[in-house]
Design a protein around this motif. Structure first.
Motif, PDB file in Angstrom:
ATOM      1  N   PHE A 118     -14.806  10.678   8.173  1.00 48.87           N
ATOM      2  CA  PHE A 118     -14.108  11.539   7.228  1.00 48.87           C
ATOM      3  C   PHE A 118     -15.109  12.157   6.260  1.00 48.87           C
ATOM      4  N   ASN A 119     -15.239  13.495   6.268  1.00 49.19           N
ATOM      5  CA  ASN A 119     -16.145  14.123   5.311  1.00 49.19           C
ATOM      6  C   ASN A 119     -15.369  14.723   4.144  1.00 49.19           C
ATOM      7  N   ASN A 120     -14.372  15.558   4.392  1.00 47.65           N
ATOM      8  CA  ASN A 120     -13.529  16.072   3.314  1.00 47.65           C
ATOM      9  C   ASN A 120     -12.545  14.990   2.908  1.00 47.65           C
ATOM     10  N   GLN A 121     -11.992  15.121   1.711  1.00 46.73           N
ATOM     11  CA  GLN A 121     -11.039  14.107   1.265  1.00 46.73           C
ATOM     12  C   GLN A 121      -9.777  14.167   2.123  1.00 46.73           C
ATOM     13  N   ILE A 122      -9.393  13.019   2.628  1.00 43.20           N
ATOM     14  CA  ILE A 122      -8.190  12.850   3.427  1.00 43.20           C
ATOM     15  C   ILE A 122      -7.294  11.864   2.670  1.00 43.20           C
ATOM     16  N   VAL A 123      -6.015  12.186   2.563  1.00 42.74           N
ATOM     17  CA  VAL A 123      -5.069  11.304   1.882  1.00 42.74           C
ATOM     18  C   VAL A 123      -4.025  10.845   2.887  1.00 42.74           C
ATOM     19  N   PHE A 124      -3.880   9.536   2.994  1.00 45.31           N
ATOM     20  CA  PHE A 124      -2.893   8.923   3.873  1.00 45.31           C
ATOM     21  C   PHE A 124      -1.769   8.386   3.003  1.00 45.31           C
ATOM     22  N   LEU A 178       0.840  -1.187   0.000  1.00 48.18           N
ATOM     23  CA  LEU A 178       0.000   0.000   0.000  1.00 48.18           C
ATOM     24  C   LEU A 178       0.879   1.242   0.000  1.00 48.18           C
ATOM     25  N   ILE A 179       0.614   2.174  -0.932  1.00 46.79           N
ATOM     26  CA  ILE A 179       1.375   3.414  -1.023  1.00 46.79           C
ATOM     27  C   ILE A 179       0.541   4.605  -0.567  1.00 46.79           C
ATOM     28  N   GLU A 180      -0.738   4.626  -0.958  1.00 42.81           N
ATOM     29  CA  GLU A 180      -1.592   5.765  -0.634  1.00 42.81           C
ATOM     30  C   GLU A 180      -3.036   5.308  -0.517  1.00 42.81           C
ATOM     31  N   LEU A 181      -3.758   5.893   0.425  1.00 40.77           N
ATOM     32  CA  LEU A 181      -5.177   5.652   0.583  1.00 40.77           C
ATOM     33  C   LEU A 181      -5.860   7.003   0.724  1.00 40.77           C
ATOM     34  N   SER A 182      -6.889   7.234  -0.085  1.00 42.36           N
ATOM     35  CA  SER A 182      -7.666   8.466   0.049  1.00 42.36           C
ATOM     36  C   SER A 182      -9.099   8.096   0.419  1.00 42.36           C
ATOM     37  N   VAL A 183      -9.696   8.932   1.245  1.00 41.41           N
ATOM     38  CA  VAL A 183     -11.025   8.661   1.789  1.00 41.41           C
ATOM     39  C   VAL A 183     -11.831   9.952   1.753  1.00 41.41           C
ATOM     40  N   THR A 196      -9.562   4.327  14.186  1.00 45.44           N
ATOM     41  CA  THR A 196     -10.349   3.115  13.926  1.00 45.44           C
ATOM     42  C   THR A 196     -11.033   3.205  12.565  1.00 45.44           C
ATOM     43  N   CYS A 197     -11.515   4.387  12.203  1.00 44.64           N
ATOM     44  CA  CYS A 197     -12.159   4.560  10.899  1.00 44.64           C
ATOM     45  C   CYS A 197     -11.163   4.368   9.761  1.00 44.64           C
ATOM     46  N   LEU A 198      -9.922   4.787   9.969  1.00 43.74           N
ATOM     47  CA  LEU A 198      -8.884   4.550   8.969  1.00 43.74           C
ATOM     48  C   LEU A 198      -8.683   3.055   8.758  1.00 43.74           C
ATOM     49  N   ILE A 199      -8.604   2.298   9.857  1.00 45.06           N
ATOM     50  CA  ILE A 199      -8.449   0.840   9.762  1.00 45.06           C
ATOM     51  C   ILE A 199      -9.647   0.228   9.039  1.00 45.06           C
ATOM     52  N   LYS A 200     -10.858   0.704   9.341  1.00 43.67           N
ATOM     53  CA  LYS A 200     -12.055   0.186   8.669  1.00 43.67           C
ATOM     54  C   LYS A 200     -12.024   0.487   7.178  1.00 43.67           C
ATOM     55  N   CYS A 201     -11.505   1.650   6.795  1.00 46.56           N
ATOM     56  CA  CYS A 201     -11.395   1.982   5.364  1.00 46.56           C
ATOM     57  C   CYS A 201     -10.381   1.075   4.675  1.00 46.56           C
ATOM     58  N   ILE A 202      -9.269   0.810   5.338  1.00 48.15           N
ATOM     59  CA  ILE A 202      -8.268  -0.103   4.778  1.00 48.15           C
ATOM     60  C   ILE A 202      -8.866  -1.510   4.630  1.00 48.15           C
ATOM     61  N   GLN A 203      -9.601  -1.962   5.645  1.00 51.84           N
ATOM     62  CA  GLN A 203     -10.240  -3.281   5.575  1.00 51.84           C
ATOM     63  C   GLN A 203     -11.279  -3.324   4.459  1.00 51.84           C
ATOM     64  N   ALA A 204     -12.037  -2.248   4.278  1.00 52.44           N
ATOM     65  CA  ALA A 204     -13.042  -2.203   3.215  1.00 52.44           C
ATOM     66  C   ALA A 204     -12.379  -2.282   1.852  1.00 52.44           C
ATOM     67  N   GLN A 252     -14.747  -9.558  -1.542  1.00 56.84           N
ATOM     68  CA  GLN A 252     -15.410 -10.025  -0.324  1.00 56.84           C
ATOM     69  C   GLN A 252     -16.528  -9.051   0.047  1.00 56.84           C
ATOM     70  N   ARG A 253     -17.411  -9.499   0.900  1.00 56.67           N
ATOM     71  CA  ARG A 253     -18.482  -8.632   1.401  1.00 56.67           C
ATOM     72  C   ARG A 253     -17.865  -7.623   2.367  1.00 56.67           C
ATOM     73  N   ILE A 254     -18.275  -6.358   2.235  1.00 56.75           N
ATOM     74  CA  ILE A 254     -17.703  -5.322   3.087  1.00 56.75           C
ATOM     75  C   ILE A 254     -18.794  -4.564   3.827  1.00 56.75           C
ATOM     76  N   GLU A 255     -18.406  -3.901   4.889  1.00 57.47           N
ATOM     77  CA  GLU A 255     -19.279  -3.012   5.646  1.00 57.47           C
ATOM     78  C   GLU A 255     -18.655  -1.627   5.615  1.00 57.47           C
ATOM     79  N   ILE A 256     -19.328  -0.690   4.993  1.00 56.01           N
ATOM     80  CA  ILE A 256     -18.830   0.682   4.951  1.00 56.01           C
ATOM     81  C   ILE A 256     -20.008   1.624   5.124  1.00 56.01           C
ATOM     82  N   LYS A 257     -19.773   2.735   5.800  1.00 56.32           N
ATOM     83  CA  LYS A 257     -20.842   3.692   6.068  1.00 56.32           C
ATOM     84  C   LYS A 257     -20.400   5.076   5.626  1.00 56.32           C
TER      85      LYS A 257
END
Length: 101
Positions: free
Chosen positions: A13-19, A2-7, A39-47, A55-60
């Motif tokens: 996270f409402n505005n775009q965040i880039v990790f 993984l190099i970059e994740l944006s959410v 924790t939300c960052l981890i959930k985004c990575i898992q999603a 796989q089936r995912i849970e995202i809100k």
């Protein structure tokens, strides 16, 4: 790798965040004050992992916005090739993939 994740509009996270991750560093730590989104960052990575592995995912979407579309972007390296994807995910269950590289 993984190099970059944006959410955007996912969980807290409402505005775009880039990790950005340093590809030369083999270790990583996520730290910050309570209610900062760790924790939300981890959930985004898992999603994102679940989406890529079909796989089936849970995202809100963000609870405080009236927008049911979550955006996830990822850049990763696999077998010396770098790929980027942007995904628009309606919380009703529809996913659109946009390949960038």
């Amino acid at each position: 790798m993984l190099i970059e994740l944006s959410v955007k509009n996912c969980f807290v996270f409402n505005n775009q965040i880039v990790f950005l991750l340093d590809p030369t560093n083999k270790e990583m730590a996520i730290y910050g004050p309570n209610n900062a989104g760790k924790t939300c960052l981890i959930k985004c990575i898992q999603a994102m992992k679940g989406i890529l592995l079909n796989q089936r995912i849970e995202i809100k979407s963000n609870l405080f916005l009236n927008d049911s579309v979550c955006e996830l972007g990822i850049t990763f390296e696999y077998e010396k090739n770098i790929s980027s994807f942007c995904l628009l995910f309606w919380t009703l269950g529809v996913i659109f993939f946009l390949r960038m590289h």
